[in-house]
Design a protein around this motif. Structure first.
Motif, PDB file in Angstrom:
ATOM      1  N   SER A 309       0.822  -1.239  -0.029  1.00  0.00           N
ATOM      2  CA  SER A 309       0.070   0.115   0.148  1.00  0.00           C
ATOM      3  C   SER A 309       0.795   1.156   0.066  1.00  0.00           C
ATOM      4  CB  SER A 309      -0.943  -0.083   1.182  1.00  0.00           C
ATOM      5  OG  SER A 309      -0.057  -0.191   2.352  1.00  0.00           O
ATOM      6  N   ASP A 310       2.321   1.161   0.245  1.00  0.00           N
ATOM      7  CA  ASP A 310       2.843   2.213   0.222  1.00  0.00           C
ATOM      8  C   ASP A 310       4.396   2.111  -0.443  1.00  0.00           C
ATOM      9  OD1 ASP A 310       4.191   4.586   0.905  1.00  0.00           O
ATOM     10  OD2 ASP A 310       4.564   4.235   2.958  1.00  0.00           O
ATOM     11  N   PRO A 311       4.587   2.185  -1.698  1.00  0.00           N
ATOM     12  CA  PRO A 311       5.530   1.946  -2.435  1.00  0.00           C
ATOM     13  C   PRO A 311       6.536   2.617  -1.882  1.00  0.00           C
ATOM     14  CG  PRO A 311       3.818   2.282  -4.065  1.00  0.00           C
ATOM     15  CD  PRO A 311       3.403   2.559  -2.729  1.00  0.00           C
ATOM     16  N   GLN A 312       6.744   3.851  -1.587  1.00  0.00           N
ATOM     17  CA  GLN A 312       7.889   4.526  -1.182  1.00  0.00           C
ATOM     18  C   GLN A 312       8.293   4.354   0.354  1.00  0.00           C
ATOM     19  OE1 GLN A 312       9.341   6.630  -3.277  1.00  0.00           O
ATOM     20  NE2 GLN A 312       7.857   6.198  -4.940  1.00  0.00           N
ATOM     21  N   MET A 313       7.838   3.173   0.976  1.00  0.00           N
ATOM     22  CA  MET A 313       8.160   3.012   2.169  1.00  0.00           C
ATOM     23  C   MET A 313       9.527   2.726   2.490  1.00  0.00           C
ATOM     24  SD  MET A 313       6.671   0.100   4.880  1.00  0.00           S
ATOM     25  CE  MET A 313       7.308  -1.089   3.653  1.00  0.00           C
ATOM     26  N   TRP A 314      10.172   1.942   1.490  1.00  0.00           N
ATOM     27  CA  TRP A 314      11.604   1.443   1.628  1.00  0.00           C
ATOM     28  C   TRP A 314      12.505   2.399   1.486  1.00  0.00           C
ATOM     29  CZ3 TRP A 314      12.343  -3.000   3.834  1.00  0.00           C
ATOM     30  CH2 TRP A 314      11.238  -4.032   3.362  1.00  0.00           C
ATOM     31  N   LEU A 315      12.103   3.710   0.589  1.00  0.00           N
ATOM     32  CA  LEU A 315      13.145   4.654   0.510  1.00  0.00           C
ATOM     33  C   LEU A 315      12.935   5.458   1.534  1.00  0.00           C
ATOM     34  CD1 LEU A 315      14.810   6.447  -1.241  1.00  0.00           C
ATOM     35  CD2 LEU A 315      12.958   7.456  -2.513  1.00  0.00           C
ATOM     36  N   ARG A 316      11.948   5.830   2.284  1.00  0.00           N
ATOM     37  CA  ARG A 316      11.893   6.601   3.419  1.00  0.00           C
ATOM     38  C   ARG A 316      12.355   6.114   4.473  1.00  0.00           C
ATOM     39  NH1 ARG A 316       6.725   7.027   2.937  1.00  0.00           N
ATOM     40  NH2 ARG A 316       6.059   5.477   4.658  1.00  0.00           N
ATOM     41  N   LEU A 317      12.343   4.803   4.647  1.00  0.00           N
ATOM     42  CA  LEU A 317      12.987   4.055   5.931  1.00  0.00           C
ATOM     43  C   LEU A 317      14.675   3.991   5.522  1.00  0.00           C
ATOM     44  CD1 LEU A 317      10.884   0.862   6.206  1.00  0.00           C
ATOM     45  CD2 LEU A 317      10.994   2.809   7.876  1.00  0.00           C
ATOM     46  N   TYR A 318      15.016   4.010   4.418  1.00  0.00           N
ATOM     47  CA  TYR A 318      16.460   3.998   4.216  1.00  0.00           C
ATOM     48  C   TYR A 318      16.929   5.589   4.526  1.00  0.00           C
ATOM     49  CZ  TYR A 318      20.658   4.591   1.444  1.00  0.00           C
ATOM     50  OH  TYR A 318      22.096   4.858   1.296  1.00  0.00           O
ATOM     51  N   ARG A 319      16.029   6.570   4.359  1.00  0.00           N
ATOM     52  CA  ARG A 319      16.452   7.725   4.588  1.00  0.00           C
ATOM     53  C   ARG A 319      16.483   8.300   5.994  1.00  0.00           C
ATOM     54  NH1 ARG A 319      13.295  11.196  -0.316  1.00  0.00           N
ATOM     55  NH2 ARG A 319      14.523  10.564  -1.831  1.00  0.00           N
ATOM     56  N   GLU A 320      15.617   7.370   6.728  1.00  0.00           N
ATOM     57  CA  GLU A 320      15.476   7.699   8.125  1.00  0.00           C
ATOM     58  C   GLU A 320      16.480   6.962   8.828  1.00  0.00           C
ATOM     59  OE1 GLU A 320      11.694   6.216   9.170  1.00  0.00           O
ATOM     60  OE2 GLU A 320      10.530   8.177   8.320  1.00  0.00           O
ATOM     61  N   ARG A 321      17.019   5.949   8.279  1.00  0.00           N
ATOM     62  CA  ARG A 321      17.917   5.124   9.355  1.00  0.00           C
ATOM     63  C   ARG A 321      19.381   5.170   8.677  1.00  0.00           C
ATOM     64  NH1 ARG A 321      14.739  -0.550  10.664  1.00  0.00           N
ATOM     65  NH2 ARG A 321      12.907   0.463  11.557  1.00  0.00           N
ATOM     66  N   ILE A 322      19.576   5.736   7.498  1.00  0.00           N
ATOM     67  CA  ILE A 322      20.935   5.824   7.105  1.00  0.00           C
ATOM     68  C   ILE A 322      21.606   6.701   7.775  1.00  0.00           C
ATOM     69  CG2 ILE A 322      20.496   7.386   5.151  1.00  0.00           C
ATOM     70  CD1 ILE A 322      22.811   4.565   5.066  1.00  0.00           C
ATOM     71  N   PRO A 323      21.047   7.869   8.174  1.00  0.00           N
ATOM     72  CA  PRO A 323      22.174   8.755   9.004  1.00  0.00           C
ATOM     73  C   PRO A 323      22.570   8.263  10.296  1.00  0.00           C
ATOM     74  CG  PRO A 323      20.125   9.783   8.299  1.00  0.00           C
ATOM     75  CD  PRO A 323      19.912   8.384   7.958  1.00  0.00           C
ATOM     76  N   GLY A 324      21.800   7.344  10.886  1.00  0.00           N
ATOM     77  CA  GLY A 324      22.475   6.768  12.219  1.00  0.00           C
ATOM     78  C   GLY A 324      23.178   5.780  11.887  1.00  0.00           C
ATOM     79  N   ILE A 325      23.231   4.905  10.861  1.00  0.00           N
ATOM     80  CA  ILE A 325      24.270   4.154  10.627  1.00  0.00           C
ATOM     81  C   ILE A 325      25.709   4.759  10.031  1.00  0.00           C
ATOM     82  CG2 ILE A 325      24.786   2.257   8.716  1.00  0.00           C
ATOM     83  CD1 ILE A 325      21.716   1.694   8.700  1.00  0.00           C
TER      84      ILE A 325
END
Length: 350
Positions: A309-325
């Motif tokens: 239902s949300d195709p942009q979810m993976w990109l949004r999760l990547y942007r949210e978590r990549i700074p912490g990594i």
């Protein structure tokens, strides 16, 4: 004054007087003997007996209990017999082990073996090649007085032979366990053995009476009827110890088998308990691992379901978590996947 009558001869000698007295005594004895002879066959017949009267050697009549009136001998001859309902007993000695055989058993050894006749005396061979001893007592009644009188002293020897023949035929037609309990371990396997042992006496009785009837049919009857037979069966002395040893071994084997079965049942129960315990532990561990795996994959499964239902979810999760990594890295080198230039990265110092 003389008392001698007139005309009496007073000169008779004493010898003549003695002769007269002797004659009178002899005459009296003769008369008494004649009377005793005339009434010699007049007697009382006992209730347990009966009389057969022979007139000039020929069978004339049978007199039961009561007063018997018969002519004296040699006109009529009286023979007393048992009453019709009186039962007589006869032990058959022919089936017993002879005294010579018993003596031979006591002194027998390997150095001086006994003969075959003595060794087999008193033993009967069964249908399964076994050996048995039978102590037979027959109880009979006199059914035909005339035939019994005619046979006379031959009745009992003939009866012994008939019983012996019947016993031999009967034992040869049966195996050892249908005559006596020789092998108790086989009783449960043959239900008819006990029934045939119970019929042993009746079969022997029927065989004896059948042979007596055959003799009567040929005009050579013994005049008797067997009403009961008592049979005591036993094993030969030397065979008793062997059968006892076999019985002991069979009992020990049965006990060993029972102990083995008990031990096997215990081991089976222990194995089943161990198997049930291991299965329960395996089920518990599997449930625990399944729960942990379900917990570990719950996030991924929920994200996979949300992606539809949300195709942009993976990109949004990547942007949210990549700074912490990236904050946890000491240095970061980025490369543009669209750039064709090559990046040379310094390797580790040698």
């Amino acid at each position: 004054m003389s008392l001698v009558p007139r005309g009496t001869n007073t000169s008779v000698s004493p010898w003549i007087q003695a002769g007269r007295l002797a004659f009178l005594a002899l005459y009296a004895v003769t008369v008494l003997a004649a009377l005793a002879w005339a009434f010699s066959n007049v007697r009382q017949i006992d209730p347990q007996s009966r009389a057969v009267i022979l007139r000039f050697g020929a069978l004339d009549r049978v007199q039961n209990a009561g007063l018997l009136l018969a002519w004296p001998r040699p006109v009529e001859h009286v023979i007393l017999l048992p009453a019709a309902d009186r039962v007589l007993e006869r032990r058959v000695e022919n089936l017993l082990r002879s005294d010579a055989a018993l003596q031979a058993d006591r002194v027998a050894s390997f150095a001086s073996p006994v003969s075959d006749a003595l060794a087999g005396s008193g033993y009967l061979l069964t249908g399964d090649a076994g050996v048995v001893q039978l102590d037979v007592r027959v109880f009979y009644k006199v059914s035909e007085p005339y035939a019994f009188v005619v046979q006379g002293e031959h009745v009992l020897p003939a009866l012994d032979r008939l019983v012996t023949r019947s016993a031999i035929s009967l034992s040869a037609a049966r195996d050892l366990d249908t005559i006596l309990v020789a092998r108790p371990e086989l009783i449960g396997r043959d239900n008819q053995a006990a029934e045939r042992r119970e019929r042993l006496r009746s079969d022997l009785l029927q065989g004896i009476n059948r042979r007596l009837a055959d003799l009567a049919a040929t005009g050579q009857g013994l005049g008797i009827e067997v009403v009961r037979v008592d049979v005591q069966s036993s094993l030969p002395g030397p065979a008793v110890s062997a059968f006892n040893a076999v019985l002991t071994a069979s009992q020990q084997a049965d006990q060993a088998v029972a102990n083995a079965r008990t031990e096997a049942e215990k081991l089976t129960q222990t194995a089943r308990e161990d198997a049930d315990r291991a299965l329960q532990i395996a089920h518990a561990q599997a449930s625990e691992r399944l729960a942990k795996a379900s917990a570990d994959t719950a996030t991924v499964l929920s994200l996979a379901k949300t992606q539809e239902s949300d195709p942009q979810m993976w990109l949004r999760l990547y942007r949210e978590r990549i700074p912490g990594i990236l904050r946890q890295a000491g240095s970061v080198t980025t490369v543009d996947p669209q750039d064709d230039s090559r990046l040379i990265i310094q390797g580790a110092e040698q």
